[in-house]
Scaffold this motif. Structure first.
Motif: not given
Length: 138
Positions: A60-71
């Motif tokens: 179970t996780i909570t999304v903190l930020t959104v990113s479309d780049k895989r770093g």
């Protein structure tokens, strides 16, 4: 960017190696967003709660930020926060797997050989005697 497709986000957060794997897991119903089954095109935003079933463990996780780049993994770890209960359950499952290994892994040999069968018969004793058949001699 405040919203992103869930399959892209799971790929960028390094939960799955490819977007197609993430999409397949979502289609199988193994990923829930805020407690509901979704499709790969569903958009996630900061604050959403995700449940990911990966093998025997549910994270179970909570999304903190959104990113479309895989770093790198260090950057991907900043995209989400796992709940304390989820961490405890994963550690408990890992401890149980460590203490109770798979029984098949303890086998060192496969099927008994002809020599093993003969040795076993010698230990049990020869119940048939010198007869070549199980029929009763008259």
């Amino acid at each position: 960017m405040d919203k992103l497709r869930i399959d892209k986000w799971l790929w960028a957060a390094r939960f799955y190696k490819t977007r197609s794997l993430a999409s397949d897991e979502i289609d199988k119903g193994r990923v829930l967003v805020n407690g509901t089954v979704v499709k790969p095109a569903r958009e996630v935003k900061a604050g959403d709660s995700l449940q990911l079933r990966m093998g025997p463990v549910t994270r179970t996780i909570t999304v903190l930020t959104v990113s479309d780049k895989r770093g790198p993994a260090s950057v991907a770890a900043l995209l989400f926060k796992e709940t304390e209960e989820s961490l405890r359950s994963r550690q408990l499952a890992a401890e149980q797997r460590r203490l109770a290994p798979e029984p098949a892994l303890t086998l060192t040999q496969g099927r008994p050989t002809k020599r093993d069968r003969r040795d076993t018969e010698k230990l049990r004793g020869d119940t048939w005697g010198n007869r070549w058949s199980a029929s009763v001699d008259s």
